[in-house]
Enzyme design. Structure first.
Site, PDB file in Angstrom:
ATOM      1  CG  HIS A   1      -1.788  -1.133   1.392  1.00 38.93           C
ATOM      2  ND1 HIS A   1      -2.180  -1.607   2.620  1.00 38.93           N
ATOM      3  CD2 HIS A   1      -2.376  -1.940   0.476  1.00 38.93           C
ATOM      4  CE1 HIS A   1      -2.974  -2.659   2.452  1.00 38.93           C
ATOM      5  NE2 HIS A   1      -3.098  -2.877   1.166  1.00 38.93           N
TER       6      HIS A   1
ATOM      7  CE  LYS B   1       2.739   3.062   5.647  1.00 38.23           C
ATOM      8  NZ  LYS B   1       1.549   2.374   5.223  1.00 38.23           N
TER       9      LYS B   1
ATOM     10  CE1 TYR C   1       0.339  -0.351   9.177  1.00 31.69           C
ATOM     11  CE2 TYR C   1      -1.283  -0.821  10.867  1.00 31.69           C
ATOM     12  CZ  TYR C   1      -0.602  -1.192   9.731  1.00 31.69           C
ATOM     13  OH  TYR C   1      -0.863  -2.394   9.154  1.00 31.69           O
TER      14      TYR C   1
ATOM     15  CG  ASP D   1      -4.190  -5.891   0.045  1.00 35.72           C
ATOM     16  OD1 ASP D   1      -4.240  -4.706  -0.378  1.00 35.72           O
ATOM     17  OD2 ASP D   1      -3.896  -6.164   1.220  1.00 35.72           O
TER      18      ASP D   1
END
Length: 183
Positions: free
Chosen positions: A63, A72, A132, A168
């Site tokens: 992603h 991140k 995250y 996905d």
């Protein structure tokens, strides 16, 4: 806590904590603004914390975000994951570079992923919690997904995939994503 530069991805870092262990278990700092600042990152830039729980074999990714991208900090807080970063920043000296890591609840190492890089991981344990810390609010309209099994990337996923999202499963190839980003 110390910062370790990731040579395969320009601007990526591993933040390795110093655990204090005794008969009760361990204690460690998982985020230190001064250490983050020491490598040129703004610790106040992170605006959202998220958590995913996965079971062994689950694959999430690859992603990234379109537009300004998304930086991140990623950490496996419980269990173990195989983590992958791909540099998709055309002006980066490590463009199309790939780095793989094993992140675990035992080490609590945090990975900093610069904006413009794709990210994915596979759970290696029966339960794997991945945290995250993201530098801008999530906008689903900017979500981009690349096929996890793209032959150009040849990611050496360690386990057979047991489950993944429909998004996905239907992800386009890296070449298709790069062509779309040019247009």
């Amino acid at each position: 806590m110390k910062a370790i530069q990731v040579p395969e991805i320009d601007g990526a870092y591993l933040f390795e904590p110093t655990p204090y262990t005794d008969e009760r278990g361990f204690f460690c700092r998982t985020f230190d603004a001064d250490v983050v600042r020491s490598v040129g990152l703004d610790p106040d830039a992170f605006v959202q914390d998220s958590l995913s729980r996965s079971v062994r074999g689950v694959l999430r990714g690859l992603h990234l975000r379109s537009g300004a991208g998304e930086a991140k900090l990623v950490r496996c807080s419980y269990g173990k994951v195989f983590d992958v970063v791909v540099d998709l920043r055309p002006n980066s000296p490590t463009y199309l570079g790939r780095a793989c890591f094993e992140l675990s609840g035992e080490t609590q190492v945090t990975l900093y992923i610069p904006a413009g890089c794709a990210h994915g991981f596979q759970a290696l344990t029966d339960t794997a919690d991945t945290s995250y810390r993201i530098d801008r609010p999530h906008d689903p309209a900017e979500d981009v997904t690349i096929a996890y099994d793209d032959p150009q990337l040849a990611v050496p996923w360690p386990l057979p995939v047991t489950s993944m999202s429909q998004r996905d499963r239907e992800a386009p190839s890296l070449a298709t994503v790069l062509e779309h980003r040019k247009g």
